[in-house]
Design an enzyme around this catalytic site. Sequence first.
Site, PDB file in Angstrom:
ATOM      1  N   CYS A   1     -31.375  -5.125  38.053  1.00  0.00           N
ATOM      2  CA  CYS A   1     -32.152  -4.243  38.952  1.00  0.00           C
ATOM      3  C   CYS A   1     -31.317  -3.819  40.157  1.00  0.00           C
ATOM      4  CB  CYS A   1     -33.402  -4.953  39.479  1.00  0.00           C
ATOM      5  SG  CYS A   1     -34.222  -6.036  38.310  1.00  0.00           S
ATOM      6  N   ASP A   2     -30.556  -4.739  40.733  1.00  0.00           N
ATOM      7  CA  ASP A   2     -29.953  -4.491  42.046  1.00  0.00           C
ATOM      8  C   ASP A   2     -28.431  -4.353  42.040  1.00  0.00           C
ATOM      9  OD1 ASP A   2     -32.506  -4.729  43.065  1.00  0.00           O
ATOM     10  OD2 ASP A   2     -32.324  -6.871  43.430  1.00  0.00           O
TER      11      ASP A   2
ATOM     12  N   CYS B   1     -32.011 -10.477  40.386  1.00  0.00           N
ATOM     13  CA  CYS B   1     -31.956  -9.581  39.228  1.00  0.00           C
ATOM     14  C   CYS B   1     -30.744  -8.678  39.324  1.00  0.00           C
ATOM     15  CB  CYS B   1     -33.249  -8.767  39.147  1.00  0.00           C
ATOM     16  SG  CYS B   1     -33.275  -7.630  37.755  1.00  0.00           S
TER      17      CYS B   1
END
Length: 306
Positions: free
Chosen positions: A137-138, A134
């Site tokens: 997200c990261d 992701c």
Amino acid sequence: MDVQYDVVIIGSGPAGLTAAIYATRANLSTVIIEGDTPGGKLTKTYEIENYPGIDKISGVDLAMQMMEHGQKFGAAMEFAPVTAVEDQGEVKLVHLADGRTITGRTVIVATGTKERELQVDRAQEFTGRGVSYCAVCDGSFYKGKKVAVIGGGNSALEESLYLTQLVELVNIIIRRDVFRADATVVDKVKANPKINIITKHLPESLVIEDGKIRGLVIKDVETGELTTVDCEGVFPYMGADPATGFVKDLGILDKNGYIIVNKDMETSIPGIYGAGDVTVKDLRQVVTATNDGAIAANSASRYLNK
Ligand code: NAP
């Protein structure tokens, strides 16, 4: 037997949530069951710019708006992975991992797909610590650093473009010499100075030093020669497989595990429907998933009113 719901929707991505809107507006008692992330794959998508009426929106925002809308007309929500669906004719039993069973007169399966995992030594151990599925997200963990993205489909390329806003360099590694993505996104990738494209290579192993990823060893698919790509983050975007293990015994899947449906989203079992990415189809998009969800709920409504 007391049947709890008219419609049991499994999955809360765009297909499932649209089915919930249509089912509840048709006054059908409805539950949505989610076993993973509410909102589905959308929550891992940076930006959507091909959903009519919305010029540009982040995947998370669209997912949250759909979640709210999906429950607005009274759909119940349950959180637990589904382990099996049992067809008993007019009643369907939906077994959950926590031991409960939910009963419904119809079931709409909208579980989408699950990303293919990186198959190199220690990849699982380093997931969340250097290997990420992701970028949204990261990605910020890799500000000013170098990363590798594996795969050449729409997801890999779109998320690579997103990563260029944060990182120093994105190495895209593909196993052929052509991409699988739409021409517009391929053009953007080719024109981006922060992207280095490496063709005809496959990931071979992670370079780990002091408990951190410091590189990715890749293998030339023709010569077998090994090269190390400097990077601190690895983002595999190698496609996905349908999340249908819990219906594998119903005889409704094709050889790749996707649900076979007709134009009304009906499977070969009366009262069981498929919708969205989990079905056999050519175009897997948010807009086609919502289309499927609406049709599946409408078909369920017709079946229940018979
Ligand atoms: P995809 O289109 O199936 O692409 C997967 C990529 O990973 C391909 O480049 C494939 O290479 C590569 N790959 C597969 N297995 C591999 C392995 N073991 N090792 C190395 N590379 C491997 O998957 P996706 O990008 O996740 O997209 C899924 C669906 O969603 C598609 O239908 C896509 O169009 C759609 N989607 C659409 C949008 C959009 O329209 N905005 C955004 C995201 C996704 P090969 O090409 O050599 O097989």
